[in-house]
Write a protein that holds these residues in place. Structure first.
Motif, PDB file in Angstrom:
ATOM      1  N   LEU A  64       0.827  -1.205   0.000  1.00 26.90           N
ATOM      2  CA  LEU A  64       0.000   0.000   0.000  1.00 26.90           C
ATOM      3  C   LEU A  64       0.862   1.257   0.000  1.00 26.90           C
ATOM      4  CD1 LEU A  64      -2.984  -0.783   2.403  1.00 26.90           C
ATOM      5  CD2 LEU A  64      -3.082  -0.292  -0.045  1.00 26.90           C
ATOM      6  N   GLU A  65       1.983   1.227   0.701  1.00 27.47           N
ATOM      7  CA  GLU A  65       2.870   2.387   0.725  1.00 27.47           C
ATOM      8  C   GLU A  65       3.336   2.748  -0.682  1.00 27.47           C
ATOM      9  OE1 GLU A  65       4.790   1.949   5.228  1.00 27.47           O
ATOM     10  OE2 GLU A  65       5.959   1.370   3.470  1.00 27.47           O
ATOM     11  N   ARG A  66       3.763   1.742  -1.431  1.00 28.65           N
ATOM     12  CA  ARG A  66       4.233   1.998  -2.796  1.00 28.65           C
ATOM     13  C   ARG A  66       3.099   2.520  -3.682  1.00 28.65           C
ATOM     14  NH1 ARG A  66       7.336  -2.721  -1.690  1.00 28.65           N
ATOM     15  NH2 ARG A  66       5.737  -4.058  -2.629  1.00 28.65           N
ATOM     16  N   GLU A  67       1.900   1.930  -3.502  1.00 29.50           N
ATOM     17  CA  GLU A  67       0.762   2.373  -4.304  1.00 29.50           C
ATOM     18  C   GLU A  67       0.403   3.817  -4.019  1.00 29.50           C
ATOM     19  OE1 GLU A  67      -3.832   1.141  -5.494  1.00 29.50           O
ATOM     20  OE2 GLU A  67      -2.612  -0.197  -4.238  1.00 29.50           O
ATOM     21  N   ALA A  77       5.269   7.446   2.201  1.00 36.71           N
ATOM     22  CA  ALA A  77       4.002   6.992   2.782  1.00 36.71           C
ATOM     23  C   ALA A  77       4.328   5.933   3.819  1.00 36.71           C
ATOM     24  CB  ALA A  77       3.091   6.430   1.704  1.00 36.71           C
ATOM     25  N   PHE A  78       3.821   6.117   5.024  1.00 33.95           N
ATOM     26  CA  PHE A  78       4.012   5.164   6.106  1.00 33.95           C
ATOM     27  C   PHE A  78       2.635   4.612   6.481  1.00 33.95           C
ATOM     28  CE2 PHE A  78       7.206   8.529   6.526  1.00 33.95           C
ATOM     29  CZ  PHE A  78       8.386   7.791   6.441  1.00 33.95           C
ATOM     30  N   VAL A 275      -0.934  13.253   9.465  1.00 37.42           N
ATOM     31  CA  VAL A 275      -1.154  12.056  10.274  1.00 37.42           C
ATOM     32  C   VAL A 275      -2.658  11.835  10.401  1.00 37.42           C
ATOM     33  CG1 VAL A 275      -0.657  10.899  12.460  1.00 37.42           C
ATOM     34  CG2 VAL A 275       0.956  12.610  11.553  1.00 37.42           C
ATOM     35  N   VAL A 276      -3.121  10.664   9.992  1.00 40.50           N
ATOM     36  CA  VAL A 276      -4.559  10.353  10.034  1.00 40.50           C
ATOM     37  C   VAL A 276      -4.744   9.017  10.740  1.00 40.50           C
ATOM     38  CG1 VAL A 276      -6.662  10.010   8.696  1.00 40.50           C
ATOM     39  CG2 VAL A 276      -4.896  11.573   7.855  1.00 40.50           C
ATOM     40  N   LEU A 297       2.845  10.991   4.436  1.00 38.12           N
ATOM     41  CA  LEU A 297       1.609  10.511   5.057  1.00 38.12           C
ATOM     42  C   LEU A 297       1.899   9.408   6.057  1.00 38.12           C
ATOM     43  CD1 LEU A 297      -1.550  10.214   5.174  1.00 38.12           C
ATOM     44  CD2 LEU A 297      -1.308   8.541   3.304  1.00 38.12           C
ATOM     45  N   VAL A 298       1.216   9.484   7.221  1.00 36.56           N
ATOM     46  CA  VAL A 298       1.235   8.389   8.192  1.00 36.56           C
ATOM     47  C   VAL A 298      -0.208   8.017   8.512  1.00 36.56           C
ATOM     48  CG1 VAL A 298       2.067   7.547  10.419  1.00 36.56           C
ATOM     49  CG2 VAL A 298       3.357   9.322   9.215  1.00 36.56           C
ATOM     50  N   THR A 299      -0.576   6.767   8.252  1.00 38.42           N
ATOM     51  CA  THR A 299      -1.916   6.274   8.557  1.00 38.42           C
ATOM     52  C   THR A 299      -1.841   4.764   8.711  1.00 38.42           C
ATOM     53  OG1 THR A 299      -4.251   6.396   7.899  1.00 38.42           O
ATOM     54  CG2 THR A 299      -2.639   6.022   6.140  1.00 38.42           C
TER      55      THR A 299
END
Length: 312
Positions: A64-67, A77-78, A275-276, A297-299
């Motif tokens: 998902l991070e790569r996507e 993306a984390f 952060v979400v 992004l961190v979620t």
């Protein structure tokens, strides 16, 4: 243990947990029996002076991070994996976000921070250390009728990391068109605006139109003017005080009412963490990602999957 103050209990706990002195050494240092030292440590935990936290390894969803990086042109993306417990999932996001943000803060000189419970959680998860070169800058004025915190979060972050801070003692929104131009001529605002021009990074959460309406004062006194001509259903979310739609388009008339950092300075900031941790903010996150305002992004993967479903 009524004879020992909170400060004395904290000193004993510090020696035991952080300095790693044994009970015999602490007993000799404070001239107390080993039994009383053991009771003091127990009392420190009971009073909340000592909080013991066992952290489990946080796993990430690299697919998902790569996507997300590719689809939304993110620098990083984390996306952490969920465990099934909602509270644990929420805590895992803010804990992981704090560690990632700290890594960047060590290299930064000026960092901006917004308001919100998620940002408060991130700060609480910072590891206390000395970053004397760093200034935390409050990005926005304070939401009126929001009196749960005594200090601006910029000040809380600075105290945690032994750094410096500049707050912005104004309301978040200003309706009178004469006030904002006059405010920008004030010496203090010129200082903080210069900081906005030179931010190394910023970090923020997301909010929703429903959270705006939940603030009764804002809803009644600011809502009719700010959201004039904007249907409620068109607002996908809000970031740094600004509403936008699901396509990632900001409503332009809002900018003149924001007291704080300009959109131009936001977009010039090279590192923009979002952060979400709330699964009900997936639409808000999708709109924010489409706007290009987020670079980091961190979620968690449950929220990320809901974002992808909203695209479909």
């Amino acid at each position: 243990m009524a004879q020992l103050t909170d400060e004395q209990l904290a000193n004993i706990a510090h020696d035991f947990y952080l300095s790693q002195l044994n009970i015999a050494d602490i007993s000799q240092k404070y001239d107390l029996s080993r039994y009383l030292i053991a009771k003091a440590l127990e009392e420190a935990r009971n009073r909340g002076i000592v909080k013991i936290k066992i952290s489990r390894g946080i796993k990430r969803n690299q697919v998902l991070e790569r996507e997300f990086q590719k689809r939304f042109r993110l620098k990083e993306a984390f996306i952490v994996k969920t465990t099934g417990n909602r509270d644990e999932n929420s805590e895992a996001v803010v804990n992981f976000a704090a560690k990632q943000i700290e890594t960047y803060l060590k290299q930064a000189k000026i960092a901006g921070i917004s308001w919100g419970a998620t940002m408060h959680g991130v700060i609480n998860n910072f590891f206390e250390q000395d970053l004397e070169q760093l200034y935390f800058i409050q990005l926005l004025g304070q939401p009126i009728n929001s009196n749960r915190r005594k200090n601006p979060l910029a000040q809380d972050a600075a105290e945690k990391l032994h750094s410096n801070s500049l707050s912005l003692p104004t309301p978040l929104y200003i309706l009178n068109p004469k006030i904002m131009p006059a405010l920008k001529h004030e010496p203090y605002f010129k200082v903080i605006e210069n900081c906005y021009h030179h931010l190394d990074m910023l970090f923020t959460g997301l909010s929703t139109f429903q959270s705006f309406q939940a603030n009764q004062f804002l809803k009644e006194n600011y809502g009719p003017e700010l959201f004039k001509g904007i249907p409620d259903c068109d607002v996908a979310g809000m970031i740094m005080g600004r509403p936008y739609n699901i396509k990632g388009e900001f409503f332009p008339d809002f900018e003149q009412h924001i007291c704080g950092i300009s959109m131009n300075d936001i977009m010039k900031t090279p590192i923009r963490f979002c952060v979400v941790r709330n699964r009900f903010k997936s639409e808000a996150l999708l709109g924010a990602l489409r706007s290009g305002i987020i670079t980091h992004l961190v979620t968690n993967d449950a929220i990320a999957q809901r974002v992808l479903q909203n695209i479909d």
